[in-house]
Design an enzyme around this catalytic site. Structure first.
Site, PDB file in Angstrom:
ATOM      1  N   ASP A  31       0.577  -1.371  -0.224  1.00 27.46           N
ATOM      2  CA  ASP A  31      -0.399  -0.044  -0.192  1.00 27.46           C
ATOM      3  C   ASP A  31       1.112   1.296  -0.474  1.00 27.46           C
ATOM      4  OD1 ASP A  31      -2.939   0.679   0.696  1.00 27.46           O
ATOM      5  OD2 ASP A  31      -2.567   2.035   0.696  1.00 27.46           O
ATOM      6  N   ILE A  32       0.693   2.346  -1.178  1.00 26.85           N
ATOM      7  CA  ILE A  32       1.596   3.325  -1.110  1.00 26.85           C
ATOM      8  C   ILE A  32       1.379   4.473   0.057  1.00 26.85           C
ATOM      9  CG2 ILE A  32      -0.659   5.054  -2.002  1.00 26.85           C
ATOM     10  CD1 ILE A  32       1.570   5.711  -4.233  1.00 26.85           C
ATOM     11  N   ASN A  88     -12.864  -3.705   2.243  1.00 22.46           N
ATOM     12  CA  ASN A  88     -13.502  -2.089   2.511  1.00 22.46           C
ATOM     13  C   ASN A  88     -14.940  -2.820   0.658  1.00 22.46           C
ATOM     14  OD1 ASN A  88     -12.694  -1.073   4.690  1.00 22.46           O
ATOM     15  ND2 ASN A  88     -11.110  -0.472   3.390  1.00 22.46           N
ATOM     16  N   GLY A  94     -15.925   2.647   3.321  1.00 23.56           N
ATOM     17  CA  GLY A  94     -14.942   3.297   3.082  1.00 23.56           C
ATOM     18  C   GLY A  94     -13.926   2.970   2.282  1.00 23.56           C
ATOM     19  N   GLN A  95     -14.623   2.328   0.905  1.00 22.98           N
ATOM     20  CA  GLN A  95     -13.714   2.391  -0.079  1.00 22.98           C
ATOM     21  C   GLN A  95     -13.689   2.846  -0.984  1.00 22.98           C
ATOM     22  OE1 GLN A  95     -15.677  -0.759  -2.221  1.00 22.98           O
ATOM     23  NE2 GLN A  95     -13.959  -1.769  -3.891  1.00 22.98           N
ATOM     24  N   HIS A 101      -9.849  -5.408  -3.570  1.00 20.11           N
ATOM     25  CA  HIS A 101      -8.568  -5.846  -3.206  1.00 20.11           C
ATOM     26  C   HIS A 101      -8.876  -6.270  -1.218  1.00 20.11           C
ATOM     27  CE1 HIS A 101      -9.958  -1.440  -2.472  1.00 20.11           C
ATOM     28  NE2 HIS A 101      -9.335  -1.311  -1.447  1.00 20.11           N
ATOM     29  N   LEU A 102      -7.535  -7.135  -0.542  1.00 18.78           N
ATOM     30  CA  LEU A 102      -7.871  -7.283   0.590  1.00 18.78           C
ATOM     31  C   LEU A 102      -6.495  -6.954   0.926  1.00 18.78           C
ATOM     32  CD1 LEU A 102      -9.101 -11.291   1.790  1.00 18.78           C
ATOM     33  CD2 LEU A 102      -6.525  -9.828   2.540  1.00 18.78           C
ATOM     34  N   HIS A 103      -7.323  -5.761   2.064  1.00 21.77           N
ATOM     35  CA  HIS A 103      -5.618  -5.393   3.564  1.00 21.77           C
ATOM     36  C   HIS A 103      -5.203  -6.254   4.193  1.00 21.77           C
ATOM     37  CE1 HIS A 103      -7.032  -0.821   2.337  1.00 21.77           C
ATOM     38  NE2 HIS A 103      -7.528  -1.115   2.247  1.00 21.77           N
TER      39      HIS A 103
HETATM   40  P1  AMP Z   1      -9.517   1.274  -0.253  1.00 24.70           P
HETATM   41  O1  AMP Z   1     -10.350   2.350   0.860  1.00 24.70           O
HETATM   42  O2  AMP Z   1      -9.709  -0.152   0.855  1.00 24.70           O
HETATM   43  O3  AMP Z   1     -10.646   1.237  -1.364  1.00 24.70           O
HETATM   44  O4  AMP Z   1      -8.191   0.686   0.214  1.00 24.70           O
HETATM   45  C1  AMP Z   1      -7.660   1.689  -1.404  1.00 24.70           C
HETATM   46  C2  AMP Z   1      -5.614   2.027  -0.759  1.00 24.70           C
HETATM   47  O5  AMP Z   1      -5.122   1.281  -1.449  1.00 24.70           O
HETATM   48  C3  AMP Z   1      -6.088   2.469   0.313  1.00 24.70           C
HETATM   49  O6  AMP Z   1      -4.796   2.733   1.766  1.00 24.70           O
HETATM   50  C4  AMP Z   1      -4.432   3.133  -0.689  1.00 24.70           C
HETATM   51  O7  AMP Z   1      -3.307   4.221   0.175  1.00 24.70           O
HETATM   52  C5  AMP Z   1      -4.025   2.358  -1.513  1.00 24.70           C
HETATM   53  N1  AMP Z   1      -3.772   2.916  -2.473  1.00 24.70           N
HETATM   54  C6  AMP Z   1      -4.258   4.136  -3.689  1.00 24.70           C
HETATM   55  N2  AMP Z   1      -3.635   4.405  -4.759  1.00 24.70           N
HETATM   56  C7  AMP Z   1      -2.129   3.047  -4.566  1.00 24.70           C
HETATM   57  C8  AMP Z   1      -0.913   3.453  -5.509  1.00 24.70           C
HETATM   58  N3  AMP Z   1      -1.008   3.512  -6.372  1.00 24.70           N
HETATM   59  N4  AMP Z   1      -0.380   2.033  -4.799  1.00 24.70           N
HETATM   60  C9  AMP Z   1      -0.590   1.433  -3.955  1.00 24.70           C
HETATM   61  N5  AMP Z   1      -1.764   1.628  -3.297  1.00 24.70           N
HETATM   62  C10 AMP Z   1      -2.446   2.542  -3.642  1.00 24.70           C
END
Ligand code: AMP
Ligand code: ZN
Length: 115
Positions: A31-32, A88, A94-95, A101-103
């Site tokens: 995650d960025i 999410n 909170g998506q 995606h799975l965190h």
């Molecule tokens: P969500 O809020 O569950 O949709 O999570 C989206 C996630 O994607 C967040 O934790 C962001 O920090 C992550 N994210 C967004 N852009 C990027 C990217 N370019 N590379 C890696 N992670 C990202």
């Protein structure tokens, strides 16, 4: 692949990422904006908007997502102390990126209930 999807572009290598895992069906990257010492995203190569968009035919794919996450959790040494998976979904969930995606969160004690 969905043309205007950030995560599809990451899978395609059009946007850089720190790759953690890849097979034919699953891709994982860091995650960025990490909110824990380990914060890795595990996504299906196939574009699915969210987990609610999964159909019966995606049952095996969802299993592969979790099994890939387990491999990553093991490799990162998270299994002994524990970790958290989060998916999410939608606005209330909170998506922010609409590619399923799975965190994986690990490396610190998680709070409950989530905010
Ligand atoms: P969500 O809020 O569950 O949709 O999570 C989206 C996630 O994607 C967040 O934790 C962001 O920090 C992550 N994210 C967004 N852009 C990027 C990217 N370019 N590379 C890696 N992670 C990202
Ligand atoms: Zn996508």
């Amino acid at each position: 692949m969905s043309d205007d999807c950030l995560f599809c572009k990451i899978i395609a290598g059009e946007i850089p990422s720190t790759e953690v895992y890849r097979d034919d069906d699953v891709f994982a990257f860091e995650d960025i904006n990490p909110v824990a010492p380990t914060h890795t995203l595990v996504i299906p190569v196939k574009h699915l908007t969210d987990v609610a968009a999964a159909e019966e035919a995606d049952t095996e794919l969802l299993g592969k997502l979790v099994m890939a996450a387990n491999k990553i959790a093991e490799k990162k040494g998270l299994v002994k102390e524990g970790f958290r998976y989060v998916i999410n979904t939608g606005n209330d969930g909170g998506q922010t990126v609409y590619h399923l995606h799975l965190h994986i969160f690990g490396g610190r004690k998680m709070n409950w209930p989530p905010g």
